[in-house]
Motif scaffolding. Structure first.
Motif, PDB file in Angstrom:
ATOM      1  N   GLN A 133       0.881  -7.895   4.936  1.00  0.00           N
ATOM      2  CA  GLN A 133       0.418  -6.510   5.055  1.00  0.00           C
ATOM      3  C   GLN A 133      -1.090  -6.403   5.214  1.00  0.00           C
ATOM      4  O   GLN A 133      -1.586  -5.525   5.905  1.00  0.00           O
ATOM      5  CB  GLN A 133       0.879  -5.701   3.833  1.00  0.00           C
ATOM      6  CG  GLN A 133       2.378  -5.428   3.861  1.00  0.00           C
ATOM      7  CD  GLN A 133       2.895  -4.932   2.528  1.00  0.00           C
ATOM      8  OE1 GLN A 133       2.156  -4.406   1.705  1.00  0.00           O
ATOM      9  NE2 GLN A 133       4.186  -5.089   2.296  1.00  0.00           N
ATOM     10  N   ASP A 134      -1.830  -7.278   4.541  1.00  0.00           N
ATOM     11  CA  ASP A 134      -3.291  -7.170   4.566  1.00  0.00           C
ATOM     12  C   ASP A 134      -3.882  -8.507   4.106  1.00  0.00           C
ATOM     13  O   ASP A 134      -4.132  -8.717   2.922  1.00  0.00           O
ATOM     14  CB  ASP A 134      -3.721  -6.024   3.639  1.00  0.00           C
ATOM     15  CG  ASP A 134      -5.184  -5.676   3.762  1.00  0.00           C
ATOM     16  OD1 ASP A 134      -5.972  -6.518   4.236  1.00  0.00           O
ATOM     17  OD2 ASP A 134      -5.551  -4.554   3.378  1.00  0.00           O
ATOM     18  N   GLN A 154       5.252   0.335   9.343  1.00  0.00           N
ATOM     19  CA  GLN A 154       4.821   0.223   7.949  1.00  0.00           C
ATOM     20  C   GLN A 154       3.851  -0.928   7.737  1.00  0.00           C
ATOM     21  O   GLN A 154       3.127  -0.976   6.771  1.00  0.00           O
ATOM     22  CB  GLN A 154       6.028   0.004   7.040  1.00  0.00           C
ATOM     23  CG  GLN A 154       6.555   1.305   6.490  1.00  0.00           C
ATOM     24  CD  GLN A 154       7.542   1.071   5.407  1.00  0.00           C
ATOM     25  OE1 GLN A 154       7.476   0.065   4.718  1.00  0.00           O
ATOM     26  NE2 GLN A 154       8.468   1.968   5.246  1.00  0.00           N
ATOM     27  N   VAL A 207       0.543  -2.762   8.270  1.00  0.00           N
ATOM     28  CA  VAL A 207      -0.775  -2.204   8.569  1.00  0.00           C
ATOM     29  C   VAL A 207      -1.301  -2.748   9.892  1.00  0.00           C
ATOM     30  O   VAL A 207      -1.213  -3.927  10.126  1.00  0.00           O
ATOM     31  CB  VAL A 207      -1.771  -2.574   7.468  1.00  0.00           C
ATOM     32  CG1 VAL A 207      -3.148  -2.026   7.828  1.00  0.00           C
ATOM     33  CG2 VAL A 207      -1.307  -1.984   6.170  1.00  0.00           C
ATOM     34  N   HIS A 252      -7.577  -0.350   0.339  1.00  0.00           N
ATOM     35  CA  HIS A 252      -6.712  -1.453   0.761  1.00  0.00           C
ATOM     36  C   HIS A 252      -5.617  -1.800  -0.225  1.00  0.00           C
ATOM     37  O   HIS A 252      -5.367  -2.965  -0.550  1.00  0.00           O
ATOM     38  CB  HIS A 252      -7.551  -2.694   1.091  1.00  0.00           C
ATOM     39  CG  HIS A 252      -8.284  -2.549   2.377  1.00  0.00           C
ATOM     40  ND1 HIS A 252      -7.773  -2.975   3.578  1.00  0.00           N
ATOM     41  CD2 HIS A 252      -9.480  -1.990   2.651  1.00  0.00           C
ATOM     42  CE1 HIS A 252      -8.634  -2.682   4.545  1.00  0.00           C
ATOM     43  NE2 HIS A 252      -9.674  -2.082   4.014  1.00  0.00           N
ATOM     44  N   PRO A 302       0.393  -1.430   1.268  1.00  0.00           N
ATOM     45  CA  PRO A 302       1.202  -0.229   1.489  1.00  0.00           C
ATOM     46  C   PRO A 302       2.684  -0.430   1.202  1.00  0.00           C
ATOM     47  O   PRO A 302       3.352   0.483   0.729  1.00  0.00           O
ATOM     48  CB  PRO A 302       0.975   0.080   2.975  1.00  0.00           C
ATOM     49  CG  PRO A 302       0.533  -1.198   3.591  1.00  0.00           C
ATOM     50  CD  PRO A 302      -0.199  -1.947   2.519  1.00  0.00           C
ATOM     51  N   ASN A 316       1.534  -4.079  -6.732  1.00  0.00           N
ATOM     52  CA  ASN A 316       0.118  -4.152  -6.387  1.00  0.00           C
ATOM     53  C   ASN A 316      -0.683  -4.683  -7.572  1.00  0.00           C
ATOM     54  O   ASN A 316      -1.552  -5.534  -7.397  1.00  0.00           O
ATOM     55  CB  ASN A 316      -0.400  -2.770  -5.980  1.00  0.00           C
ATOM     56  CG  ASN A 316      -0.354  -2.550  -4.477  1.00  0.00           C
ATOM     57  OD1 ASN A 316      -1.221  -3.037  -3.741  1.00  0.00           O
ATOM     58  ND2 ASN A 316       0.656  -1.847  -4.006  1.00  0.00           N
ATOM     59  N   TRP A 329       1.782   3.098   0.043  1.00  0.00           N
ATOM     60  CA  TRP A 329       1.434   4.055   1.101  1.00  0.00           C
ATOM     61  C   TRP A 329       1.671   5.496   0.686  1.00  0.00           C
ATOM     62  O   TRP A 329       1.082   6.411   1.244  1.00  0.00           O
ATOM     63  CB  TRP A 329       2.185   3.752   2.398  1.00  0.00           C
ATOM     64  CG  TRP A 329       3.695   3.784   2.292  1.00  0.00           C
ATOM     65  CD1 TRP A 329       4.517   2.709   2.122  1.00  0.00           C
ATOM     66  CD2 TRP A 329       4.549   4.927   2.362  1.00  0.00           C
ATOM     67  NE1 TRP A 329       5.823   3.097   2.062  1.00  0.00           N
ATOM     68  CE2 TRP A 329       5.878   4.458   2.210  1.00  0.00           C
ATOM     69  CE3 TRP A 329       4.327   6.295   2.533  1.00  0.00           C
ATOM     70  CZ2 TRP A 329       6.979   5.318   2.222  1.00  0.00           C
ATOM     71  CZ3 TRP A 329       5.439   7.140   2.539  1.00  0.00           C
ATOM     72  CH2 TRP A 329       6.737   6.653   2.381  1.00  0.00           C
ATOM     73  N   SER A 330       2.531   5.725  -0.307  1.00  0.00           N
ATOM     74  CA  SER A 330       2.888   7.099  -0.656  1.00  0.00           C
ATOM     75  C   SER A 330       1.902   7.728  -1.636  1.00  0.00           C
ATOM     76  O   SER A 330       2.055   8.886  -2.011  1.00  0.00           O
ATOM     77  CB  SER A 330       4.307   7.125  -1.235  1.00  0.00           C
ATOM     78  OG  SER A 330       4.305   6.544  -2.521  1.00  0.00           O
ATOM     79  N   GLN A 362      -4.680   6.003  -5.031  1.00  0.00           N
ATOM     80  CA  GLN A 362      -4.911   4.674  -4.453  1.00  0.00           C
ATOM     81  C   GLN A 362      -6.187   4.051  -5.008  1.00  0.00           C
ATOM     82  O   GLN A 362      -6.255   2.847  -5.245  1.00  0.00           O
ATOM     83  CB  GLN A 362      -5.005   4.762  -2.928  1.00  0.00           C
ATOM     84  CG  GLN A 362      -3.674   5.072  -2.279  1.00  0.00           C
ATOM     85  CD  GLN A 362      -3.695   4.836  -0.774  1.00  0.00           C
ATOM     86  OE1 GLN A 362      -4.620   4.253  -0.228  1.00  0.00           O
ATOM     87  NE2 GLN A 362      -2.667   5.304  -0.104  1.00  0.00           N
TER      88      GLN A 362
END
Ligand SMILES: Nc1ncnc2c1ncn2[C@@H]1O[C@H](COP(=O)(O)OP(=O)(O)OP(=O)(O)O)[C@@H](O)[C@H]1O
Ligand SMILES: [Mg+2]
Lengths: 294, 242
Positions: A176-177, A292, A294, B89, B92, B99, B137-138, B144
């Motif tokens: 994703q990143d 979705q 990125v 960053h 997402p 995370n 992402w939400s 965030q």
């Protein structure tokens, strides 16, 4: 009629499982490093040849040979990305050169294995000795059942790994990143190696499983790769679910089409489906997943 | 105070564009240092060079006496520098919890340690509790940002670097973020903060540096700079018309 339909469905799901395994490799690599690995199909060939050496050469039992051949194929895949991908990993716009390099690598791998094993095809025995078994009046080729069961198990394990383990989440985070993943301390080069190992290992498994149905030749990967590529596109080229549904769709269409419409166009049906998808639903069945990323 | 981080005369560039010229700064144990400057001044580049995403072409960086300017980001975060990048960053496709767990990737942790660290973060950012299983992402911008800072803290860093945590947030949320930064510092965390909100950051910082087109043009204590109307107006004048 009905019996025939059942037989065809089982055959279609089995062939579709093979496409799904290879398509999974396409999708995992693509979503992780934005590169399409055009040598993906050749890892099916490599897996099958490892199996030839272990089973026909070293006379090992299949249940030892199968996982070993798969792991060895994955190791070749890790080496493959070390040579092709890692050197240009941090360069901007590296996608095209890497993809072209994978096309070259595909030709190279096929030539190398042709040199080692020669042009005469190998025939691997099925995992079960019986040519066919009769279940409820339906004759089934047992290798088809092996393919379906082993693929289901592998997909379940893969899903568990990606969704339920920290390492799996680290792989996803990297996809994703990548820069942010590095800031977290995730060793991105290792994650890439692991993704390639998993993807090519699954490709190897496809070759191992299909080998008793077809024959093992240096070119066996190319046909599988084309149809797996079609499967990945039909599935949306972005999700595991898509790769599997896409693979099974292509497998079933090909098998039904060959019997009900015309056997000589067997290889054309997957591409008719592909073209229809490209025209009417270019994002594939589960295409929204790609966005979705990125 | 002994210097925890020393950046000595570094230059850094992107391709042929030199973004930093001869930049120096120090961060002492327990300090909040704020790095100010208008858009494009080189603030983010400075943080990227410290965290290893970029390597300086000249000069050196030491952290706790060890040279880190040739190291990879993966190694630098293992030594105790967490970089919360500009634009947050957040991953997402991972949940809030996932995370946070990613933040522990710089070391070996037991499950129990991870859980107790998450507890600690949720005490600092109670809002994250009810978002626990939501996808990155939400989340709203403010949520965030909390998550990004929380994820940075999950690394148990000795030095926390925050790049424009107030960017794009509503004024009340900005105040809340600054209060949180202050309280994290009071709990013992050394912080290097990049900001464009001069007023609020000079309120919480001990010292400040000012970057202009890649050069460090001024440094002083926050108290002195707060009194200096010329300094404030120069920066506020530019930031006000954004
Ligand atoms: N990836 C990049 N490639 C090329 N040039 C870049 C890149 N990132 C930044 N720059 C350039 O480097 C200079 C410094 O940018 P930097 O992002 O460090 O500024 P900044 O002070 O963080 O600005 P902002 O407040 O807008 O975030 C700018 O001139 C910018 O155009
Ligand atoms: Mg910036």
């Amino acid at each position: 009629m009905f019996v025939e339909f059942i037989q065809l469905t089982i055959a279609g799901l089995a062939v579709g499982s093979i496409y799904a395994l290879v398509a999974l490799g396409f999708v995992l690599i693509y979503t992780s490093v934005n590169v399409v690995n055009f040598a993906q199909g050749d890892f099916a060939m490599i897996g099958a040849y490892f199996m030839v050496s272990l089973v026909l050469g070293a006379h090992w039992p299949w249940w030892v040979a199968l996982p070993l051949a798969m792991v060895l194929t994955g190791a070749v895949g890790a080496l493959f990305q070390l040579v092709l991908y890692q050197p240009v990993r941090n360069r901007p716009r590296n996608f095209l050169p890497v993809m072209i390099a994978t096309v070259g690598a595909s030709v190279f791998l096929e030539q190398v294995f042709l040199l080692i094993y020669g042009p005469v095809p190998f025939q691997l025995p099925g995992i079960f000795k019986a040519q066919s078994v009769k279940i409820d009046g339906v004759f089934v080729y047992p290798q088809y059942l092996v393919i379906i069961v082993v693929t289901s198990v592998m997909v379940t394990v893969l899903n568990w790994f990606l969704e339920r383990t920290k390492l799996g989440k680290q792989l996803q985070a990297t996809a994703q990143d990548a820069d942010t993943a590095r800031l977290m301390g995730i060793r991105v080069a290792r994650m890439t190696a692991l993704i390639f190992a998993i993807s090519t290992g699954l490709g190897g498994l496809a070759g191992i499983l299909i080998a008793p149905v077809y024959t093992v030749t240096a070119g066996m990967g190319s046909t599988i790769a084309l149809k797996a590529f079609a499967s990945a596109i039909v599935g949306g080229f972005g999700s595991i679910k898509g790769a599997i549904v896409g693979g099974l769709t292509i497998g079933l269409v090909e098998t039904y089409g060959a019997t009900y419409i015309s056997g000589s166009y067997r290889d054309a049906f997957p591409f008719i489906v592909l073209i229809l998808f490209l025209i009417f639903r270019p994002s594939g069945l589960f295409g929204e997943k790609v966005s979705q990323k990125v | 105070m002994p210097n925890m981080l020393e950046v000595r005369n570094i230059s850094a560039r992107y391709g042929n564009v030199t973004a930093l010229h001869d930049v120096s700064l120090t961060v002492g144990q327990g300090e909040i240092i704020v790095l100010l400057g208008v858009n494009g001044a080189g603030k983010s580049t400075t943080l990227k060079t410290i965290s290893g995403l970029l390597h300086p072409v000249r000069g050196g960086i030491t952290f706790e006496g060890e040279a880190i300017d040739r190291m990879s980001p993966e190694s630098i975060v293992r030594r105790g520098i967490a970089h919360v990048p500009e634009g947050r960053h957040v991953f997402p496709g991972l949940t809030v919890r996932e995370n946070l767990v990613m933040g522990t990737s710089n070391r070996k942790v037991t499950r129990a340690e991870t859980e107790s660290d998450i507890e600690r973060i949720l005490e600092i950012f109670p809002d994250l509790k009810r978002l626990y299983t939501q996808m990155g992402w939400s989340l709203s911008g403010g949520q965030q940002q909390m998550l990004a800072i929380g994820r940075g803290l999950m690394a148990r860093p000795k030095l926390l670097m925050l790049d424009e945590p107030s960017l794009g947030l509503a004024p009340v949320i900005i105040k809340q973020v600054f209060r949180t930064i202050k309280s994290i510092n009071e709990a013992g965390m050394t912080i290097l903060l990049v900001e464009q909100n001069v007023g609020l950051s000079l309120k919480i910082a001990h010292r400040a540096y000012l970057l202009e087109t890649g050069r460090m043009i001024r440094t002083d204590t926050a108290d002195a700079l707060r009194e200096d109307d010329g300094f404030r107006n120069a920066l506020l004048g530019v930031t006000a018309d954004e």
